[in-house]
Design a protein around this motif. Structure first.
Motif, PDB file in Angstrom:
ATOM      1  N   ALA A   1      57.548  72.356  26.874  1.00 36.05           N
ATOM      2  CA  ALA A   1      58.113  73.166  25.891  1.00 36.05           C
ATOM      3  C   ALA A   1      59.164  73.437  26.470  1.00 36.05           C
ATOM      4  O   ALA A   1      59.810  73.768  27.762  1.00 36.05           O
ATOM      5  CB  ALA A   1      57.428  74.478  25.953  1.00 36.05           C
ATOM      6  N   GLY A   2      60.659  73.430  26.325  1.00 35.30           N
ATOM      7  CA  GLY A   2      61.856  73.882  26.194  1.00 35.30           C
ATOM      8  C   GLY A   2      61.810  74.858  26.227  1.00 35.30           C
ATOM      9  O   GLY A   2      61.371  75.945  26.193  1.00 35.30           O
ATOM     10  N   TYR A   3      62.916  75.086  27.631  1.00 28.89           N
ATOM     11  CA  TYR A   3      63.404  76.739  28.085  1.00 28.89           C
ATOM     12  C   TYR A   3      65.089  76.532  29.307  1.00 28.89           C
ATOM     13  O   TYR A   3      64.852  75.188  28.658  1.00 28.89           O
ATOM     14  CB  TYR A   3      62.257  77.030  30.054  1.00 28.89           C
ATOM     15  CG  TYR A   3      61.939  75.603  30.126  1.00 28.89           C
ATOM     16  CD1 TYR A   3      62.573  75.960  31.693  1.00 28.89           C
ATOM     17  CD2 TYR A   3      60.966  74.650  30.371  1.00 28.89           C
ATOM     18  CE1 TYR A   3      62.561  74.947  32.943  1.00 28.89           C
ATOM     19  CE2 TYR A   3      61.951  73.925  31.122  1.00 28.89           C
ATOM     20  CZ  TYR A   3      61.542  73.867  33.407  1.00 28.89           C
ATOM     21  OH  TYR A   3      61.775  73.094  33.506  1.00 28.89           O
ATOM     22  N   CYS A   4      65.396  77.801  29.057  1.00 27.05           N
ATOM     23  CA  CYS A   4      66.152  78.148  29.345  1.00 27.05           C
ATOM     24  C   CYS A   4      66.073  78.441  30.899  1.00 27.05           C
ATOM     25  O   CYS A   4      67.053  77.421  31.505  1.00 27.05           O
ATOM     26  CB  CYS A   4      66.922  78.946  28.975  1.00 27.05           C
ATOM     27  SG  CYS A   4      67.506  78.389  26.813  1.00 27.05           S
ATOM     28  N   PHE A   5      65.485  78.981  31.058  1.00 27.98           N
ATOM     29  CA  PHE A   5      65.962  79.694  32.574  1.00 27.98           C
ATOM     30  C   PHE A   5      63.593  79.057  32.945  1.00 27.98           C
ATOM     31  O   PHE A   5      63.271  79.769  32.007  1.00 27.98           O
ATOM     32  CB  PHE A   5      65.668  80.652  32.762  1.00 27.98           C
ATOM     33  CG  PHE A   5      66.769  81.162  32.320  1.00 27.98           C
ATOM     34  CD1 PHE A   5      67.983  80.683  32.988  1.00 27.98           C
ATOM     35  CD2 PHE A   5      67.310  81.811  31.175  1.00 27.98           C
ATOM     36  CE1 PHE A   5      69.085  80.878  33.020  1.00 27.98           C
ATOM     37  CE2 PHE A   5      69.112  81.912  30.910  1.00 27.98           C
ATOM     38  CZ  PHE A   5      69.199  81.373  31.652  1.00 27.98           C
TER      39      PHE A   5
ATOM     40  N   PRO B   1      58.557  79.867  26.098  1.00 29.99           N
ATOM     41  CA  PRO B   1      59.565  78.864  25.576  1.00 29.99           C
ATOM     42  C   PRO B   1      60.110  79.588  23.867  1.00 29.99           C
ATOM     43  O   PRO B   1      59.151  80.533  23.306  1.00 29.99           O
ATOM     44  CB  PRO B   1      57.894  78.008  25.224  1.00 29.99           C
ATOM     45  CG  PRO B   1      57.365  78.284  26.115  1.00 29.99           C
ATOM     46  CD  PRO B   1      57.688  79.484  26.681  1.00 29.99           C
ATOM     47  N   PRO B   2      60.590  78.324  23.193  1.00 30.14           N
ATOM     48  CA  PRO B   2      61.513  78.772  22.296  1.00 30.14           C
ATOM     49  C   PRO B   2      60.591  78.984  20.520  1.00 30.14           C
ATOM     50  O   PRO B   2      60.758  79.940  20.403  1.00 30.14           O
ATOM     51  CB  PRO B   2      62.723  77.503  21.793  1.00 30.14           C
ATOM     52  CG  PRO B   2      62.615  76.989  23.130  1.00 30.14           C
ATOM     53  CD  PRO B   2      61.267  76.688  23.896  1.00 30.14           C
TER      54      PRO B   2
ATOM     55  N   ALA C   1      58.650  82.627  21.047  1.00 36.78           N
ATOM     56  CA  ALA C   1      60.349  83.489  20.557  1.00 36.78           C
ATOM     57  C   ALA C   1      60.056  83.656  19.701  1.00 36.78           C
ATOM     58  O   ALA C   1      60.354  84.114  18.993  1.00 36.78           O
ATOM     59  CB  ALA C   1      61.479  83.077  21.484  1.00 36.78           C
ATOM     60  N   SER C   2      60.381  82.129  18.733  1.00 38.20           N
ATOM     61  CA  SER C   2      59.930  82.505  17.085  1.00 38.20           C
ATOM     62  C   SER C   2      58.995  82.722  16.477  1.00 38.20           C
ATOM     63  O   SER C   2      59.076  83.726  16.100  1.00 38.20           O
ATOM     64  CB  SER C   2      60.428  80.899  17.089  1.00 38.20           C
ATOM     65  OG  SER C   2      61.670  79.805  17.544  1.00 38.20           O
ATOM     66  N   ALA C   3      58.407  82.538  17.480  1.00 44.54           N
ATOM     67  CA  ALA C   3      56.802  83.072  16.143  1.00 44.54           C
ATOM     68  C   ALA C   3      56.320  84.538  16.507  1.00 44.54           C
ATOM     69  O   ALA C   3      57.006  85.550  16.023  1.00 44.54           O
ATOM     70  CB  ALA C   3      55.470  83.200  17.134  1.00 44.54           C
ATOM     71  N   ALA C   4      57.229  85.540  17.670  1.00 47.28           N
ATOM     72  CA  ALA C   4      57.623  86.724  18.196  1.00 47.28           C
ATOM     73  C   ALA C   4      58.763  87.186  16.868  1.00 47.28           C
ATOM     74  O   ALA C   4      58.048  88.622  16.742  1.00 47.28           O
ATOM     75  CB  ALA C   4      58.228  87.076  19.764  1.00 47.28           C
ATOM     76  N   ILE C   5      59.649  86.493  17.056  1.00 47.60           N
ATOM     77  CA  ILE C   5      61.059  87.571  16.321  1.00 47.60           C
ATOM     78  C   ILE C   5      59.996  87.466  14.358  1.00 47.60           C
ATOM     79  O   ILE C   5      60.012  88.441  14.141  1.00 47.60           O
ATOM     80  CB  ILE C   5      61.529  86.311  16.268  1.00 47.60           C
ATOM     81  CG1 ILE C   5      62.598  86.748  17.264  1.00 47.60           C
ATOM     82  CG2 ILE C   5      62.744  86.819  15.248  1.00 47.60           C
ATOM     83  CD1 ILE C   5      63.465  85.114  17.659  1.00 47.60           C
ATOM     84  N   ALA C   6      59.406  86.557  14.266  1.00 48.21           N
ATOM     85  CA  ALA C   6      58.591  86.158  12.926  1.00 48.21           C
ATOM     86  C   ALA C   6      57.799  87.590  12.738  1.00 48.21           C
ATOM     87  O   ALA C   6      57.464  88.371  11.676  1.00 48.21           O
ATOM     88  CB  ALA C   6      58.465  84.570  12.529  1.00 48.21           C
ATOM     89  N   SER C   7      57.112  87.422  13.793  1.00 51.07           N
ATOM     90  CA  SER C   7      55.530  88.989  13.918  1.00 51.07           C
ATOM     91  C   SER C   7      56.378  90.253  13.478  1.00 51.07           C
ATOM     92  O   SER C   7      55.910  91.539  13.203  1.00 51.07           O
ATOM     93  CB  SER C   7      54.843  88.604  15.058  1.00 51.07           C
ATOM     94  OG  SER C   7      54.012  87.156  15.501  1.00 51.07           O
ATOM     95  N   LEU C   8      57.552  89.940  14.840  1.00 53.41           N
ATOM     96  CA  LEU C   8      58.271  91.628  14.944  1.00 53.41           C
ATOM     97  C   LEU C   8      59.002  91.905  13.162  1.00 53.41           C
ATOM     98  O   LEU C   8      58.689  93.395  12.523  1.00 53.41           O
ATOM     99  CB  LEU C   8      59.012  91.535  16.117  1.00 53.41           C
ATOM    100  CG  LEU C   8      59.112  91.860  17.323  1.00 53.41           C
ATOM    101  CD1 LEU C   8      59.951  91.490  18.036  1.00 53.41           C
ATOM    102  CD2 LEU C   8      58.077  92.887  17.151  1.00 53.41           C
ATOM    103  N   LYS C   9      59.764  90.707  12.353  1.00 53.94           N
ATOM    104  CA  LYS C   9      60.197  91.213  10.947  1.00 53.94           C
ATOM    105  C   LYS C   9      58.904  91.247  10.410  1.00 53.94           C
ATOM    106  O   LYS C   9      59.297  92.009   9.369  1.00 53.94           O
ATOM    107  CB  LYS C   9      61.119  89.871  10.699  1.00 53.94           C
ATOM    108  CG  LYS C   9      62.100  89.208  11.112  1.00 53.94           C
ATOM    109  CD  LYS C   9      62.692  88.311  10.745  1.00 53.94           C
ATOM    110  CE  LYS C   9      64.269  88.074  11.540  1.00 53.94           C
ATOM    111  NZ  LYS C   9      65.131  86.436  11.105  1.00 53.94           N
ATOM    112  N   ARG C  10      57.922  90.239  10.677  1.00 56.24           N
ATOM    113  CA  ARG C  10      56.750  90.814   9.140  1.00 56.24           C
ATOM    114  C   ARG C  10      56.095  92.319   9.443  1.00 56.24           C
ATOM    115  O   ARG C  10      55.947  93.142   8.437  1.00 56.24           O
ATOM    116  CB  ARG C  10      55.311  90.230   9.895  1.00 56.24           C
ATOM    117  CG  ARG C  10      54.382  90.308   8.309  1.00 56.24           C
ATOM    118  CD  ARG C  10      53.163  88.908   9.307  1.00 56.24           C
ATOM    119  NE  ARG C  10      52.674  89.197   7.723  1.00 56.24           N
ATOM    120  CZ  ARG C  10      51.346  88.910   7.809  1.00 56.24           C
ATOM    121  NH1 ARG C  10      51.248  88.023   8.663  1.00 56.24           N
ATOM    122  NH2 ARG C  10      50.162  89.143   6.691  1.00 56.24           N
ATOM    123  N   ILE C  11      56.245  92.737  10.660  1.00 53.09           N
ATOM    124  CA  ILE C  11      55.528  94.251  10.928  1.00 53.09           C
ATOM    125  C   ILE C  11      56.892  94.897  10.163  1.00 53.09           C
ATOM    126  O   ILE C  11      56.119  96.204   9.856  1.00 53.09           O
ATOM    127  CB  ILE C  11      55.684  94.040  12.377  1.00 53.09           C
ATOM    128  CG1 ILE C  11      54.061  93.529  12.735  1.00 53.09           C
ATOM    129  CG2 ILE C  11      55.597  95.816  12.469  1.00 53.09           C
ATOM    130  CD1 ILE C  11      53.863  93.505  14.212  1.00 53.09           C
TER     131      ILE C  11
END
Length: 152
Positions: free
Chosen positions: A6-10, A15-16, A19-29
């Motif tokens: 999986a891609g990563y910066c550091f 993995p991106p 991070a995208s799944a976490a952001i989507a989950s926080l928006k849903r909550i």
């Protein structure tokens, strides 16, 4: 050298796609705060049901966690880790055959951790469960545990 993971910066970053799944989950909550209340209600009902009767496994997780860990009672602590894992795997298998998904955290973690936790069963409570499903899960788990422990 080409990286195929999986891609990563550091090296310590997620993995991106995580991070995208976490952001989507926080928006849903944020858009539906009732989800958190349902998780709390289901979590409390599960803990209450597990502690209300003479349940043969010990609840070792914190009451605020929606991930509930169950271990064999202390009187069974003199068994080897392999014996405990086998018992918990048998309980898990009986639950799965009855339509209740429970994770056994035994054998598969032993070689991957420096200091492995004691073998346990893990139940994850979510907002989509309803009260009858919580009650069924506890009853199936109790029946499976009594059956497996009774065979010893």
């Amino acid at each position: 050298q080409r990286l195929s993971g999986a891609g990563y910066c550091f090296s310590a970053s997620a993995p991106p796609f995580l991070a995208s799944a976490a952001i989507a989950s926080l928006k849903r909550i944020r858009n539906n705060p009732a989800l958190l209340e349902r998780v709390r209600r289901n979590r409390d009902a599960m803990y209450h049901a597990l502690r209300a009767s003479s349940f043969p496994l010990e609840v070792v997780s914190d009451d605020l966690s929606a991930m509930i860990f169950l271990e064999l009672p202390e009187q069974d602590a003199d068994m080897s880790v392999e014996e405990q894992v086998q018992i918990l795997d048998d309980i898990r298998d009986r639950c799965l055959r009855q339509g209740v998904a429970i994770v056994s955290t035994g054998d598969h973690v032993m070689g991957n951790l420096h200091s492995a936790p004691p073998p346990a069963l893990r139940i994850t409570v979510s907002a989509v469960h309803v009260e009858d499903e919580v009650k069924k899960a506890v009853q199936v788990l109790k029946d499976a545990t009594m059956y497996v422990l009774g065979k010893r």
